[in-house]
Write an enzyme that holds these catalytic residues in place. Sequence first.
Site, PDB file in Angstrom:
ATOM      1  N   ASP A 198       3.472  -2.550   5.783  1.00  0.00           N
ATOM      2  CA  ASP A 198       3.141  -2.849   4.216  1.00  0.00           C
ATOM      3  C   ASP A 198       4.259  -2.598   3.482  1.00  0.00           C
ATOM      4  O   ASP A 198       4.922  -1.618   3.427  1.00  0.00           O
ATOM      5  CB  ASP A 198       2.034  -1.725   4.209  1.00  0.00           C
ATOM      6  CG  ASP A 198       0.769  -2.078   5.043  1.00  0.00           C
ATOM      7  OD1 ASP A 198       0.530  -2.990   5.727  1.00  0.00           O
ATOM      8  OD2 ASP A 198       0.047  -1.035   5.247  1.00  0.00           O
ATOM      9  N   ASP A 255     -12.029  -5.076  10.227  1.00  0.00           N
ATOM     10  CA  ASP A 255     -11.921  -3.485  10.251  1.00  0.00           C
ATOM     11  C   ASP A 255     -12.788  -2.977  11.108  1.00  0.00           C
ATOM     12  O   ASP A 255     -14.027  -3.329  10.779  1.00  0.00           O
ATOM     13  CB  ASP A 255     -11.991  -2.944   8.844  1.00  0.00           C
ATOM     14  CG  ASP A 255     -10.830  -3.148   7.898  1.00  0.00           C
ATOM     15  OD1 ASP A 255      -9.812  -3.520   8.504  1.00  0.00           O
ATOM     16  OD2 ASP A 255     -10.887  -3.003   6.653  1.00  0.00           O
TER      17      ASP A 255
END
Lengths: 265, 196
Positions: free
Chosen positions: A144, A25
């Site tokens: 997702d 990230d």
Amino acid sequence: MEFAQTEFYLTSSILLSKRIIPCLDVKDGRTVKGINFVDLRDAGDPVELAWQYSNQGADELVFLDITATHEKRKTTIEMVKSVARQINIPFTIGGGISELKDAEALLNAGADKISINSAAVRNPQLIDDLAKAFGVQFVVLAVDTKHLVHGDFVHLNGGRIATELQTQDWIKNAEERGAGEILLTSMDKDGTKSGFDNTLLKQINDMVSIPVIASGGAGSSQDFVDVFKKTDVDAALAASVFHYGEILIPELKQLLKDKNIEIRI
Amino acid sequence: MIGIVNYGAGNIFSLTAALGRLNLNYGMINSEDDFDIYDKIIIPGVGHAGTAMQKLTDTGLVPKIKSLTKPVLGICVGMQLLTGFSEEGNYNLLDILPLKTLRFKELESKKVPHMGWNQISPQKENPLFIGIADETYFYFVHSYYIEFNPNFTIASCNYGIKFSASVQKDNFYGVQFHPEKSGEAGELLLKNFANL
């Protein structure tokens, strides 16, 4: 000049390696989340981390850009350039890509692939446009997914927002539009360290003819063995188990090789 | 010094970055005269082979490229351009190598594009593959491949079918994989090319 009879060389041996992909990230050009490699000088430097991972034998890297503001995205471009300058394995960048020009800037900065998620849900035509402009190999669709009573559904914003898109339908649609690869994250499994969602991954993998990356749920090396044995997906992605040193890539790859899974060592 | 044919087919940032890491000097080729500056030539290429051929034709550099006697390396689509024909858009290409570029058929359960790290078998004595062992992994991303041919294939790879990971005819070389993304083995190959 006679052409060789290609049919003669048909063979069933497939040596294409399964890929191990650490996910980083990044925010404002810096890596976030706990990273505790012992010999790391700067845990926030994406280039140093990428270099470490590539040295350990990672096959590919994914950077997820969580930079909030548009102005700061210039920093991301600079980061992508530094990574491309110094790393000799492929990498994907995702997060905040909603237009062709975002993708083009990343391509020109040296990214091998981009991943799109909510922007594609809002505007599926984006997949067609990106594939047409840059080739299907450049376009990773990140999905997702969460299991609900009446099926698997696509979710947005880290699983917080449910959509009416059935996961299987959306992936099939995206493949037809030109997605070159699917990055499937099970929100039911993500963060649980209880293993990948092998049932769903197998179903999706058998349904499409593009590569599938498994994501969400990796807790142990055995989870990687299971996902490759049970689903035949092309790659497995994880973040925290690698960042915290709970799974070391060289040991993981040796285990996979010992289990007769095709892996690059 | 290495000259990179600049015809707008795909991004070359990663390639120039790899050459930079290896301390190999390079520059861009935009005109016929530029070819004289360099002793090695790279033809890069990503994307659609037909589109790439069109762009290369538009530069007017095709006759010069075909007449080159210095070492030339085509990478990925840049390699496919060296063949006579591609099924991608049914395009006629440079025809330096009398081979065809074909689409991966849906063989068994193979996925297209062929994307990821795959092992190659190079010819032992070929100077492009000095120090690169049999079964070394390289990074591939492609949906079309050059057929295997015992006369021109200098490294083979398997993906449901045996195909050319690398080809050579005289001074013209091509690699289907991306040396700039293939770790240390890829960097060694680029060095070998620079040393030809």
